[in-house]
Design an enzyme around this catalytic site. Structure first.
Site, mmCIF file in Angstrom:
data_model
loop_
_atom_site.group_PDB
_atom_site.id
_atom_site.type_symbol
_atom_site.label_atom_id
_atom_site.label_comp_id
_atom_site.label_asym_id
_atom_site.label_seq_id
_atom_site.Cartn_x
_atom_site.Cartn_y
_atom_site.Cartn_z
ATOM 1 N N HIS A 33 0.835 -1.208 0.000
ATOM 2 C CA HIS A 33 0.000 0.000 0.000
ATOM 3 C C HIS A 33 0.869 1.258 0.000
ATOM 4 O O HIS A 33 0.436 2.305 -0.482
ATOM 5 C CB HIS A 33 -0.986 -0.001 1.173
ATOM 6 C CG HIS A 33 -0.376 -0.019 2.536
ATOM 7 N ND1 HIS A 33 -0.115 -1.178 3.237
ATOM 8 C CD2 HIS A 33 0.025 0.995 3.338
ATOM 9 C CE1 HIS A 33 0.399 -0.873 4.417
ATOM 10 N NE2 HIS A 33 0.497 0.444 4.498
ATOM 11 N N ASP A 74 0.384 -7.664 0.331
ATOM 12 C CA ASP A 74 0.809 -6.307 0.712
ATOM 13 C C ASP A 74 2.330 -6.169 0.724
ATOM 14 O O ASP A 74 2.958 -6.138 1.779
ATOM 15 C CB ASP A 74 0.238 -5.962 2.096
ATOM 16 C CG ASP A 74 0.297 -4.460 2.389
ATOM 17 O OD1 ASP A 74 0.720 -3.691 1.505
ATOM 18 O OD2 ASP A 74 -0.097 -4.060 3.499
ATOM 19 N N SER A 94 2.047 -4.265 7.833
ATOM 20 C CA SER A 94 0.902 -3.917 7.000
ATOM 21 C C SER A 94 -0.035 -2.958 7.737
ATOM 22 O O SER A 94 -0.176 -1.810 7.357
ATOM 23 C CB SER A 94 0.137 -5.188 6.592
ATOM 24 O OG SER A 94 -1.026 -4.879 5.858
ATOM 25 N N SER A 147 4.342 1.471 8.478
ATOM 26 C CA SER A 147 4.044 0.555 7.375
ATOM 27 C C SER A 147 5.290 0.214 6.564
ATOM 28 O O SER A 147 6.097 1.093 6.234
ATOM 29 C CB SER A 147 3.021 1.182 6.427
ATOM 30 O OG SER A 147 1.712 0.836 6.806
ATOM 31 N N GLY A 196 2.933 5.310 9.775
ATOM 32 C CA GLY A 196 4.318 5.642 9.445
ATOM 33 C C GLY A 196 5.231 4.428 9.577
ATOM 34 O O GLY A 196 6.311 4.382 9.002
#
Length: 537
Positions: A285, A315, A413, A398, A396
């Site tokens: 993402h 992801d 994720s 991720s 942040g």
């Protein structure tokens, strides 16, 4: 008469012998399945043994987990006969009700009939059930749909829990927020922005991005006896403190470092190579948020371009470094001025102890609690095959690295909660991302700064490039201080401080500190935290 007695005695003896044989034969057959001494295993060794046992058990396998308190592998089986073969190989056998086939079928039922935003579920081998978690947004008709589906699956198959948080992806929506990551400090360190907004770069005023003396200027040489260029006192990652494998700070971006793309801020997962070319993994993402990524909020330090991005369903994203000669270190930032070398990837196991490094909350630890997890973030963003943990994370983080010792395990994720209240966090398995992209852990053995000249090696990974080969005035001030320290890649010390002074004999000709990048390891070695709490950490 005596003859008949003797005949009867012989017959009786024969029956006894047959009976004894009947008793002995089963024991002889069972001898191969006698319990072996329980093996104390690492997560990696447990995975190997579990894989072997699963192959032997076939459809009779019902999952497994690592009892991390004693290092024992616990294998779920459906019968006592299967339990005996498991015990014979040194694992703990647990006879359970639900097969793995049945559990996966139940998970499919949830996907088909209860795909409700704000829900997540995973297979928990410890309870031999599917554990469903509904966040605080699941109310009314959504909760009714979930309840109807789970009730139809039976109590022995599924458990439903509630979360006080809300499931969301952990990309930071505002690149400007917490640009300094966990430290929340301004780029480059303690006070002035790296590169100096008001002071002359490399001049006679304040040090570029630093605290007092001009990097390579009229005062003390950058990396020398004065204040380190780009630092708060001492140059991070200076001459004496190595990066790769030495526990020191890395010269380039590594796992947990902040990365910026458009209006998003995420975290780097793991440095990898693809057919010899340097790249890194992050969340899919995040890869969808922006095509290009930089090491600083302003975009002056380009890192790479997305070459593959998958989200939803899975992801992960692969970002290829713009500098084809970059050699980023295969390591994770421990957020304390040191790093953890990453040498391989590993499958997650329930019960495995893990750590996560991210640019917002720094380093957190916890345990893997579920596998093959599905999470519904809403708006059609449903991701399958994730690792569920009790490790905390926040926006942040991720894409950041989840690891177990020197093994890469997952990419952050999303989840619910935060690092104050706790919650669940889900990770993309690294092994799946590597397989899909053809990437390999590591990046050309990137040695980011070993124990030798941190300035020269700081150029690896594209950070500290200016300081690596430039004269003091130019590299130390403009490039090293501003460009690299600002991003927090320990580049300030490595590029400007470590090399600028030494590369230009004239810079400090009248000052013994001119060669301090090499001759005074104290400048960068004694306080690796100077840039360790900077923008990327």
């Amino acid at each position: 008469m005596n003859k008949r007695l003797r005949t009867g005695a012989i017959a009786t003896a024969g029956v006894g012998a047959v009976a004894a044989a009947a008793i002995l034969l089963p024991n002889a057959n069972a001898s191969t399945d006698q319990p072996a001494a329980l093996k104390t295993l690492s997560a990696h060794s447990a995975t190997q043994l579990a894989t072997s046992l699963k192959a032997d058990l076939g459809d009779q396998s019902a999952g497994w987990y690592l009892d991390s308190s004693n290092g024992h592998l616990v294998m779920n089986v459906l019968s006592e006969d299967d339990a005996a073969s498991v015990k014979a190989k040194g694992a703990v056998a647990k006879v359970v009700q639900n097969s793995m086939t049945a559990l996966k079928s139940g998970a499919k039922t949830l996907r088909d009939n209860a795909s409700v935003p704000g829900t997540a579920w995973s297979i928990d081998p410890k309870t031999n059930k599917i554990v469903v978690v509904a966040d605080r947004t699941v109310t009314g008709a959504k909760m009714a749909t979930l309840t109807k589906t789970t009730n139809g699956m039976g109590e022995g198959m599924v458990t439903v829990k509630r979360s006080q948080g809300e499931f969301k992806r952990y990309d930071g929506g505002d690149a400007g927020s917490a640009a300094g990551g966990a430290a929340g400090s301004a780029a480059g360190g303690a006070g002035d922005a790296a590169g100096g907004a008001g002071d002359a770069a490399g001049g006679a005023g304040d040090a570029a991005g630093g605290a007092g003396d001009a990097a390579g200027g009229a005062g003390d040489a950058a990396g020398g006896a004065g204040d380190a260029a780009g630092g708060a006192g001492d140059a991070a990652g200076g001459a004496g403190d190595g990066g790769a494998g030495g526990g020191g700070q890395a010269a380039g971006p590594i796992g947990g470092s902040a990365i910026f793309g458009g209006n998003a801020r995420c975290s780097l997962g793991f440095n990898v190579t693809v057919k010899g070319a340097p790249a890194f993994l992050t969340a899919g993402h995040c890869g969808n948020d922006s095509k290009t990524w930089t090491a600083d909020q302003g975009g002056s330090q380009p890192l790479g371009t997305v070459s593959d991005s998958k989200f939803p369903k899975t992801d992960f994203a692969l970002v290829t470094y713009d500098d084809a000669n970059a050699q980023p270190q295969s390591a994770v930032d421990l957020q304390n001025g040191s790093t953890q070398e990453i040498t391989k990837a590993a499958e997650a196991a329930v019960g495995m102890k893990v750590q996560r490094s991210g640019s917002t909350t720094g380093l957190s630890d916890g345990t893997v609690t579920g596998l093959d997890a599905t999470v519904n973030y809403g708006n059609g963003d449903i991701v399958n095959g994730l690792i569920q943990t009790d490790v905390c994370a926040e926006p942040g983080d991720s894409g950041g690295a989840m690891f177990s010792e020197d093994s890469a395990v997952g990419l952050t994720s999303g989840g619910s909660g935060d690092c104050t209240s706790g919650g669940e966090t889900f990770f993309q398995p690294v092994t799946d991302a590597l397989k899909a992209t053809g990437a390999e852990i590591g990046a050309g053995g990137g040695g980011a700064g070993g124990g030798d000249n941190g300035g020269d090696n700081g150029a690896a990974g594209g950070n500290g490039a200016g300081g690596g080969d430039a004269d003091a005035g130019n590299a130390g001030a403009g490039n090293a201080g501003a460009g690299n320290a600002g991003a927090g890649n320990a580049g300030a010390g490595n590029a400007g401080a470590g090399n600028a002074g030494a590369g230009n004999a004239g810079a400090g000709a009248g000052d013994p500190g001119a060669g301090a990048g090499a001759e005074d390891p104290g400048a960068g070695a004694q306080d690796p935290g100077a840039a360790g709490g900077d923008a990327l950490n």
